[in-house]
Design a protein around this motif. Structure first.
Motif, mmCIF file in Angstrom:
data_model
loop_
_atom_site.group_PDB
_atom_site.id
_atom_site.type_symbol
_atom_site.label_atom_id
_atom_site.label_comp_id
_atom_site.label_asym_id
_atom_site.label_seq_id
_atom_site.Cartn_x
_atom_site.Cartn_y
_atom_site.Cartn_z
ATOM 1 N N VAL A 318 28.339 -30.886 32.054
ATOM 2 C CA VAL A 318 27.039 -29.778 32.416
ATOM 3 C C VAL A 318 26.230 -31.167 31.160
ATOM 4 C CG1 VAL A 318 25.333 -28.502 32.219
ATOM 5 C CG2 VAL A 318 27.696 -28.413 32.948
ATOM 6 N N LEU A 319 24.910 -31.407 31.105
ATOM 7 C CA LEU A 319 24.139 -31.766 30.494
ATOM 8 C C LEU A 319 22.717 -31.298 30.679
ATOM 9 C CD1 LEU A 319 24.999 -36.030 31.085
ATOM 10 C CD2 LEU A 319 26.212 -34.377 29.668
ATOM 11 N N ASP A 320 22.012 -31.394 29.389
ATOM 12 C CA ASP A 320 20.566 -31.498 29.625
ATOM 13 C C ASP A 320 19.890 -32.741 29.626
ATOM 14 O OD1 ASP A 320 17.464 -30.793 28.882
ATOM 15 O OD2 ASP A 320 18.312 -29.590 27.131
ATOM 16 N N ARG A 321 19.133 -32.766 30.912
ATOM 17 C CA ARG A 321 18.614 -34.090 31.125
ATOM 18 C C ARG A 321 17.344 -34.190 31.249
ATOM 19 N NH1 ARG A 321 17.631 -30.409 36.258
ATOM 20 N NH2 ARG A 321 15.833 -30.573 37.012
ATOM 21 N N GLU A 322 16.837 -33.253 30.246
ATOM 22 C CA GLU A 322 15.609 -33.667 29.495
ATOM 23 C C GLU A 322 16.473 -35.034 28.204
ATOM 24 O OE1 GLU A 322 12.155 -31.573 28.862
ATOM 25 O OE2 GLU A 322 13.148 -30.072 29.555
ATOM 26 N N THR A 323 16.959 -34.478 28.146
ATOM 27 C CA THR A 323 17.436 -35.560 26.344
ATOM 28 C C THR A 323 18.577 -36.084 26.596
ATOM 29 O OG1 THR A 323 18.056 -33.092 26.004
ATOM 30 C CG2 THR A 323 16.831 -34.125 25.214
#
Lengths: 520, 249
Positions: A318-323
Motif C-alpha cells: 500500500v503506497l501513498d499515490r501522491e508521493t
C-alpha cells in the motif's frame, strides 16, 4: 423521418467521450480495468447473492483462429469489442452476433492480445508487429496504423491501450529478450507520438547509475499490462517488468531502475513524478506489472489517496499515490523464502543465498509468481482487496547468456516447478489497509495462470480458473454461489455490463467469449 | 511472458544418440570439458550441468555440435580444437544424458522381466502394457519413452515425492454411507471423477459426499530392489526400459 433515425443511430454508436471514460456508465465496460482506478468493481446489482443461482449462459461467440484468449472484452453502448493477436471483432453485446471483424495482414504470430481501447468512434489495438492501429468502431475499417517500435528488433505489444485526455497510452514487450521498455502516448486522431518515457534510464538520466557498465543497454523493463490513472493528480501509474538477463544478475549489478517498480508519470508529458521499486536487482523474473489499484481511504489518521498492488514477489503493498511513500507491506502467500520482510521504506530484507545458481535454488514464490496477469479487484462495500494467489516454489537456475539482437531470449536460464511444493491457486480476500487475510477460496486442482476477478455491487466476486470454471463467490465470505463449466481454460478477466435493462457477465474462455444473464 | 517460453522449450526433442558414439563421447568429454563442466556432465565450477532436467536452449545434434565446435560467443564456452568426430561423440554423450530409458542400453533379460511384470512383481494389478493389465495406475506402454532410466529406477525403489495428476488416491463417503475408494481422475471445487479400485468410474458431486479424504501415500509400492533379487530387478528394469512407442534406432 427514416433518414433522421439512421443519422441519429450512427452518431450514437460507440460514441465514447473523454467524460464517459472519466465517469463510465456502469452499463459499459470501457477500460481494460473497468475504470481509471482499476478497482474492477461494477455498480451493477441486478445479479446479486440472492439470485445468482439463476445465472445462465445467454450466448457464446467463437473466435475461429483463437487458441487461448487472454482478452478483456470492452463494451460501449451495447457493442462488445473482442480481440486476439491481429484480430478485432465487434459484437452485439446482447446476442453475441458479429457486426464486423478486422484482420491484420500480413500477420506476425505472437500472443496474447489483452484487449482494445475505445474513444470517439474509434477502437485502438496494438499488434504483434508493434503497431498501434485505429479502427472505425462502426465498420472495422482501418483508419491508421502507427509503428510504435521495430518488430525486427523483437518488439511487440500485447497490452490493451489506455485512453487519457485524447492520448492513447501504449506499452511494449518483451523484457525477457533484453529489449528496453517504455511507455508511450500517441495522438488518438493521427497516431503521432506525443511522448515516450524510457523504463531504463539512459546515460545522464537519474537511475542510470543503478546499472553496472553498459548493462542498461539490454536491461528489459517491459510494460506488458495496462496501468491506472488518477485524473485529479493527472498521474499515470504503471508497473514495470523484469530486468534482463532475468536470472543472471552478475552482469547488471545495482538496483536496475526502473525494472520491478511502480512508476507515476505525468499524463501530459510522460515525466516521472515518483517511483517505488518492489524488487531491487530482481533475479527471479518477477515482473512488477500487476495492476495498481487506486483507492481513496483513511489510513494512519488521515484521508489519503492510496495505491494497492499485490506483487508477483509475494508482498501486498500500500503506497501513498501522491508521493509514492510506502505505507504498508505484507506477504499474501504462505510460501515466501526470498525475503524475511520489508524495511520501513518498503525495501525487501533479502534472505542470503536465495538466488539462481548453476545447480538450482529453491525459490518461493516461483517465477510464475505469487500472482500474475490475473486482475485483482477491490470492493468498496466490503473493503476487501481480492487477489488470485499462487502458492508454490520453483527451482531457479542460472548460467551465462549472451544478448543477440533480433528478439532472442536473454534469460540467463530459467526455472522448473519444485517437486516438494506443487503449485496451487487460491482466491484471497485481504483487508485493503493491512493486507490481512479475510477469507480464501482454494481452486481445487488449479495450479497456476488462471483468470482474473470481477467485483459487483450485487455482493459477488466472479473468478475463473485454468480448468474452465467460472464461479460466483459471496464477496463477504468466499462461499461459492454459482458456477459454470465453460469447457475451456480461462485466462481472461470477467466483465459485466447492461443492455436493454439486463445485466450480463462475460468472459473469454479458451477460444470463446461466453455471456451470462439471469434465466427468464 | 514466461509461459510462452516454457511452451517453446517443451516443444523440441532430439533423436536418440548412438550408444557407442555416446560411450566414446563420455571419455572425450571427461578429458576435454571438465575444466569447467562437472564429471559425466554434472554441474562444474564454471559451467552448468548438461543432463538432468533443466531446460536447454541447444537440443538438436547440430546445435550441440555448433556450440562445442564454435563455442558460445559472450560466454566462457570456448571453441574447441577437437576433431569433428570427437565433437560428434561429445554431442552424442550429452544427448544420452538427456535421453529417456528407451534410448539407452539397459542390461538384463527382457523376457524374464516381462514374466516378473505379469507374475511375481504383481505390476499388472494396477498397470497395463499394450492392453494387458490393471487400470488404476498409469499405462506403461510408453514408460521408457518418457522416463529417464534413473527416474524409472527411482519409481521402482523409492516412495514417490508427489503423486501424478489423475492418480491421487481418494476415499469418498456418500451421504448414504457408501464408501468409494479409488484415484481421482479429475476434480474441481464442485465435482470429482473417481476411478474406483475395482475399475469402475464414479461421477460425484462434492455436495453428495459426507466426507472426502485423500490418503497421502501413493498406491505405488516402493522397494522393488529389495522385494526382487538383484537379477530379477535388473530384468524388470530392462523390460520396462524397452516399453516405448518410438521406434528404436
Amino acid at each position: 423521418m427514416k433518414l433522421l433515425i439512421l443519422v441519429w443511430t450512427a452518431t450514437l454508436t460507440a460514441q465514447v467521450t473523454g467524460e464517459h471514460l472519466l465517469k463510465p456508465d456502469p452499463a459499459n465496460w470501457l477500460h481494460y480495468n473497468g475504470q481509471y482506478h482499476s478497482q474492477r468493481h461494477s455498480a451493477l446489482n441486478q445479479v446479486h447473492t440472492g439470485n445468482v443461482s439463476r445465472l445462465a449462459a445467454k450466448w457464446i461467440f467463437h473466435v475461429p483462429n483463437a487458441r487461448q484468449l487472454q482478452n478483456v472484452p470492452i463494451i460501449a453502448n451495447g457493442i462488445m469489442y473482442v480481440s486476439q493477436p491481429n484480430e478485432v471483432y465487434a459484437l452485439d453485446a446482447r446476442t453475441g452476433r458479429q457486426i464486423w471483424a478486422w484482420f491484420r495482414q500480413p500477420a506476425l504470430q505472437k500472443g496474447p492480445n489483452r484487449g482494445v481501447a475505445v474513444y470517439g468512434n474509434r477502437v485502438f489495438v496494438t499488434t504483434p508487429d508493434a503497431h498501434l492501429v485505429a479502427l472505425d468502431a462502426r465498420t472495422g475499417s482501418e483508419l491508421w496504423a502507427s509503428k510504435i517500435a521495430e518488430a525486427s528488433d523483437g518488439y511487440w505489444s500485447p497490452a490493451a491501450p489506455l485512453i487519457v485526455k485524447g492520448k492513447v497510452i501504449a506499452g511494449i514487450a518483451p523484457g525477457d529478450h533484453g529489449l528496453n521498455g517504455w511507455l508511450g502516448a500517441y495522438d488518438a486522431n493521427t497516431g503521432e507520438r506525443l511522448w515516450r518515457w524510457h523504463s531504463i534510464p539512459r546515460p545522464g538520466e537519474p537511475g542510470n547509475e543503478t546499472w553496472a557498465g553498459d548493462s542498461w543497454k539490454t536491461g528489459g523493463g517491459a510494460t506488458w499490462l495496462t496501468g491506472s490513472y488518477d485524473p485529479e493528480l493527472n498521474l499515470l501509474y504503471w508497473g514495470i517488468g523484469n530486468p534482463a538477463p532475468d536470472f543472471d544478475g552478475d552482469k547488471r549489478k545495482g538496483d536496475n531502475l526502473y525494472t520491478e517498480s511502480i512508476v507515476a508519470l505525468d499524463a501530459d508529458t510522460g515525466k516521472l513524478k515518483w517511483y517505488f521499486q518492489n524488487t531491487p536487482h530482481d533475479v527471479h523474473d518477477w515482473d512488477s506489472v500487476e495492476i495498481p489499484v487506486l483507492v481513496d481511504a483513511e489510513l494512519r489518521g488521515r484521508k489519503r489517496k492510496l495505491l494497492a498492488q499485490a506483487n508477483r514477489n509475494g508482498f501486498y503493498y500500500v503506497l501513498d499515490r501522491e508521493t509514492g511513500e510506502f505505507l504498508h507491506g505484507t506477504p499474501f502467500v504462505r510460501l515466501l523464502n526470498w525475503a524475511s520482510g520489508l524495511t520501513k521504506e518498503g525495501r525487501p530484507i533479502r534472505v542470503p543465498g536465495v538466488v539462481p545458481t548453476l545447480q538450482g535454488t529453491k525459490t518461493c514464490p516461483a517465477t510464475s509468481g505469487a500472482t500474475n496477469w490475473m486482475s485483482p479487484a477491490y470492493n468498496p462495500d466490503t473493503g476487501y482487496f481480492y487477489v488470485v494467489a499462487q502458492e508454490g516454489c520453483g527451482i531457479n537456475t542460472k548460467s551465462a547468456d549472451t544478448f543477440r539482437p533480433g528478439g532472442f531470449p536473454f534469460m540467463g536460464t530459467g526455472y522448473i516447478e519444485s517437486p516438494e511444493e506443487p503449485w496451487q491457486m487460491y482466491v484471497r480476500a485481504l483487508d485493503y489497509t493491512t493486507g490481512k487475510l479475510q477469507w480464501e477460496y482454494k481452486q481445487i486442482n488449479s495450479r497456476r495462470y488462471g483468470a482474473g476477478l470481477l467485483s459487483t455491487a450485487g455482493g459477488l466476486l466472479f473468478a475463473g480458473d485454468d480448468q474452465g470454471t467460472l464461479t460466483a463467490l459471496d464477496a463477504r465470505t468466499g462461499r461459492p454461489l454459482w458456477h459454470f463449466n465453460t469447457g475451456q481454460q480461462i485466462k481472461g478477466q470477467p466483465v459485466t455490463y447492461r443492455v436493454a435493462g439486463r445485466q450480463y457477465v462475460a468472459i473469454a474462455a479458451g477460444s470463446n467469449v461466453v455471456a451470462f444473464g439471469l434465466f427468464e | 511472458m514466461r509461459f510462452l517460453l516454457i511452451l517453446c522449450a517443451a516443444a523440441g526433442m532430439f533423436a536418440a544418440p548412438d550408444p557407442k558414439l555416446a560411450a566414446a563421447g563420455r571419455i572425450v568429454y571427461n578429458r576435454a570439458c571438465t575444466m569447467c563442466h562437472g564429471l559425466d556432465g554434472a554441474v562444474g565450477d564454471r559451467a552448468p550441468a548438461l543432463g538432468a532436467q533443466r531446460r536447454y536452449l541447444r537440443r538438436s545434434s547440430q546445435e550441440l555440435f555448433n556450440a562445442i565446435k564454435l563455442g558460445i560467443p559472450g560466454t566462457l564456452m570456448p571453441p574447441t580444437p577437437l576433431s569433428d568426430l570427437e565433437v560428434n561423440q561429445i554431442a552424442a554423450f550429452i544427448q544420452s544424458l538427456r535421453a529417456t530409458a528407451a534410448d539407452v542400453e539397459v542390461p538384463g533379460n527382457t523376457a524374464r522381466g516381462e514374466a516378473i511384470f505379469h507374475g511375481k512383481g504383481q505390476c499388472t494389478e494396477c498397470h497395463t502394457i499394450r492392453g494387458r493389465g490393471g487400470i488404476i495406475g498409469p499405462d506403461l506402454s510408453d514408460v521408457g519413452g518418457y522416463l529417464r532410466l534413473e527416474e524409472l529406477r527411482a519409481a521402482l525403489t523409492t516412495p514417490k515425492e508427489s503423486i501424478p495428476r489423475g492418480f491421487r488416491p481418494v476415499r469418498l463417503t456418500t451421504a448414504s454411507g457408501e464408501v468409494i475408494d479409488g484415484v481421482v481422475k479429475n476434480e474441481n471445487n464442485f465435482s470429482l471423477q473417481i476411478l474406483t479400485r475395482d475399475g469402475g468410474l464414479k461421477m460425484m458431486l462434492r455436495e453428495e459426499a459426507r466426507e472426502i479424504t485423500y490418503p497421502e501415500q501413493s498406491l505405488m509400492p516402493a522397494g522393488y530392489d529389495k522385494k526382487l533379487t538383484s537379477e530379477e530387478f535388473q530384468d524388470l528394469l530392462a523390460f520396462l526400459s524397452r516399453q516405448s512407442r518410438r521406434p528404436r534406432p
